[in-house]
Write a protein that holds these residues in place. Structure first.
Motif, PDB file in Angstrom:
ATOM      1  N   GLU A   1       0.847  -1.166  -0.052  1.00  0.00           N
ATOM      2  CA  GLU A   1      -0.174  -0.106   0.044  1.00  0.00           C
ATOM      3  C   GLU A   1       0.694   1.377  -0.047  1.00  0.00           C
ATOM      4  OE1 GLU A   1      -2.916   0.088   2.805  1.00  0.00           O
ATOM      5  OE2 GLU A   1      -3.994  -1.793   2.303  1.00  0.00           O
ATOM      6  N   SER A   2       1.951   1.361   0.640  1.00  0.00           N
ATOM      7  CA  SER A   2       2.994   2.296   0.802  1.00  0.00           C
ATOM      8  C   SER A   2       3.693   2.639  -0.759  1.00  0.00           C
ATOM      9  CB  SER A   2       3.983   2.168   1.607  1.00  0.00           C
ATOM     10  OG  SER A   2       5.042   3.029   1.596  1.00  0.00           O
ATOM     11  N   LEU A   3       3.853   1.593  -1.529  1.00  0.00           N
ATOM     12  CA  LEU A   3       4.170   1.730  -2.867  1.00  0.00           C
ATOM     13  C   LEU A   3       3.127   2.267  -3.674  1.00  0.00           C
ATOM     14  CD1 LEU A   3       6.538  -1.237  -3.066  1.00  0.00           C
ATOM     15  CD2 LEU A   3       7.277   1.060  -3.135  1.00  0.00           C
ATOM     16  N   GLN A   4       2.048   1.881  -3.611  1.00  0.00           N
ATOM     17  CA  GLN A   4       0.728   1.949  -4.266  1.00  0.00           C
ATOM     18  C   GLN A   4       0.846   3.723  -4.220  1.00  0.00           C
ATOM     19  OE1 GLN A   4      -2.376  -0.217  -2.844  1.00  0.00           O
ATOM     20  NE2 GLN A   4      -1.466  -2.076  -3.840  1.00  0.00           N
ATOM     21  N   GLU A   5       0.662   4.246  -3.002  1.00  0.00           N
ATOM     22  CA  GLU A   5       0.894   5.557  -2.864  1.00  0.00           C
ATOM     23  C   GLU A   5       1.741   6.346  -3.447  1.00  0.00           C
ATOM     24  OE1 GLU A   5      -1.656   7.235  -1.124  1.00  0.00           O
ATOM     25  OE2 GLU A   5      -2.734   5.745   0.160  1.00  0.00           O
ATOM     26  N   LYS A   6       2.935   5.547  -3.412  1.00  0.00           N
ATOM     27  CA  LYS A   6       4.199   6.415  -4.120  1.00  0.00           C
ATOM     28  C   LYS A   6       3.961   6.653  -5.720  1.00  0.00           C
ATOM     29  CE  LYS A   6       7.550   6.587  -0.841  1.00  0.00           C
ATOM     30  NZ  LYS A   6       8.252   8.092  -0.559  1.00  0.00           N
ATOM     31  N   VAL A   7       3.274   5.348  -6.157  1.00  0.00           N
ATOM     32  CA  VAL A   7       2.978   5.329  -7.659  1.00  0.00           C
ATOM     33  C   VAL A   7       2.056   6.203  -8.076  1.00  0.00           C
ATOM     34  CG1 VAL A   7       2.249   4.020  -9.662  1.00  0.00           C
ATOM     35  CG2 VAL A   7       4.083   3.024  -8.078  1.00  0.00           C
ATOM     36  N   LEU A   8       0.957   6.646  -7.253  1.00  0.00           N
ATOM     37  CA  LEU A   8      -0.180   7.227  -7.266  1.00  0.00           C
ATOM     38  C   LEU A   8       0.430   8.856  -7.303  1.00  0.00           C
ATOM     39  CD1 LEU A   8      -3.053   7.948  -7.612  1.00  0.00           C
ATOM     40  CD2 LEU A   8      -3.356   8.037  -5.249  1.00  0.00           C
ATOM     41  N   LYS A   9       1.275   9.314  -6.463  1.00  0.00           N
ATOM     42  CA  LYS A   9       1.786  10.454  -6.479  1.00  0.00           C
ATOM     43  C   LYS A   9       2.569  10.762  -7.858  1.00  0.00           C
ATOM     44  CE  LYS A   9       4.197  13.910  -3.473  1.00  0.00           C
ATOM     45  NZ  LYS A   9       5.108  14.376  -4.586  1.00  0.00           N
TER      46      LYS A   9
END
Length: 237
Positions: A161-169
């Motif tokens: 989930e942390s990496l998903q947030e990074k990709v989204l940003k």
């Protein structure tokens, strides 16, 4: 940005051929995000590789409005070079002659919490850090289109989930056109503004789900997010 109409792909050997994709239709506008999900072995990775230009044995229309040099593909196994440092892995595309901003790689490594490891080697990184490095290497060449094949597979839920947030940003900040292949229903709902549910092999598009609120603040905890998750699960063959 990407237009696909009547796409069919076959794998051929000396005596047989196997159709992997059949009559598939998809489109994706510039700066948009497409999540692709479907059953195991249905042709998701083949579709991604075909968009990337790695498969030429196809029929139908496939139009990508950019050059191959502006398409970045993150492989499921990441493909890091174990004998090169984190910095050398991140700048691999630039060292091979692709255009990009070498100074921007430093910023990327800072943003992905990898800069302090720049002189280390991939064997010294955790699974999540290796996934971040694959992302840094892809973005170092300033792509217009980012293609990702199961980019967060085998990670624990918190790291994923942390990496998903990074990709989204990064997608929002860089106005990338993004396509993601995944088996994770919540992941495709979180990162796909449009969701293509594929059929059993040979793959065609069973249904497309519009996910307008993707990327908005608090979306992962919203009722709309779970509505999209529920519908996606229902549409899977």
């Amino acid at each position: 940005m990407i237009e696909i109409s009547g796409l069919s792909v076959e794998y051929e050997s000396d005596s047989t051929s196997e159709k992997v994709i059949s009559g598939l239709n998809l489109s994706l506008n510039k700066g948009d995000s497409l999540g692709i999900i479907g059953p195991n072995g249905c042709g998701k990775t083949t579709l991604l590789h075909t968009i990337a230009g790695l498969h030429e044995n196809y029929s139908g229309l496939l139009r990508v409005d950019t050059t191959e040099e502006k398409i970045a593909l993150i492989l499921q196994d990441i493909g890091l070079l174990p004998w090169k440092t984190i910095w050398k892995n991140a700048t691999l595309g630039l060292d091979l002659g692709l255009q990009g901003n070498r100074d921007g790689v430093e910023d990327l490594l800072y943003e992905l919490d990898l800069y302090s490891y720049r002189n280390s080697f991939p064997s010294q990184l955790s699974g999540g850090q290796k996934r971040k490095l694959g992302l840094a290497r892809a973005l170092a060449v300033d792509p217009e289109i980012l293609l990702m094949d199961e980019p967060f597979v085998s990670l624990d839920e918190f790291t994923r989930e942390s990496l998903q947030e990074k990709v989204l940003k990064l997608w929002q900040d860089r106005n990338l056109t993004m396509t993601l292949v995944t088996h994770d229903i919540e992941e495709v709902a979180f990162l796909g503004r449009n969701i293509a549910v594929l059929s059993q092999a040979p793959a065609s598009v069973k249904t497309c789900i519009e996910n307008k609120n993707m990327g908005t603040s608090g979306f992962r905890r919203s009722e709309e997010f779970y509505r999209v998750v529920k519908r996606t699960r229902k549409e899977l063959p």
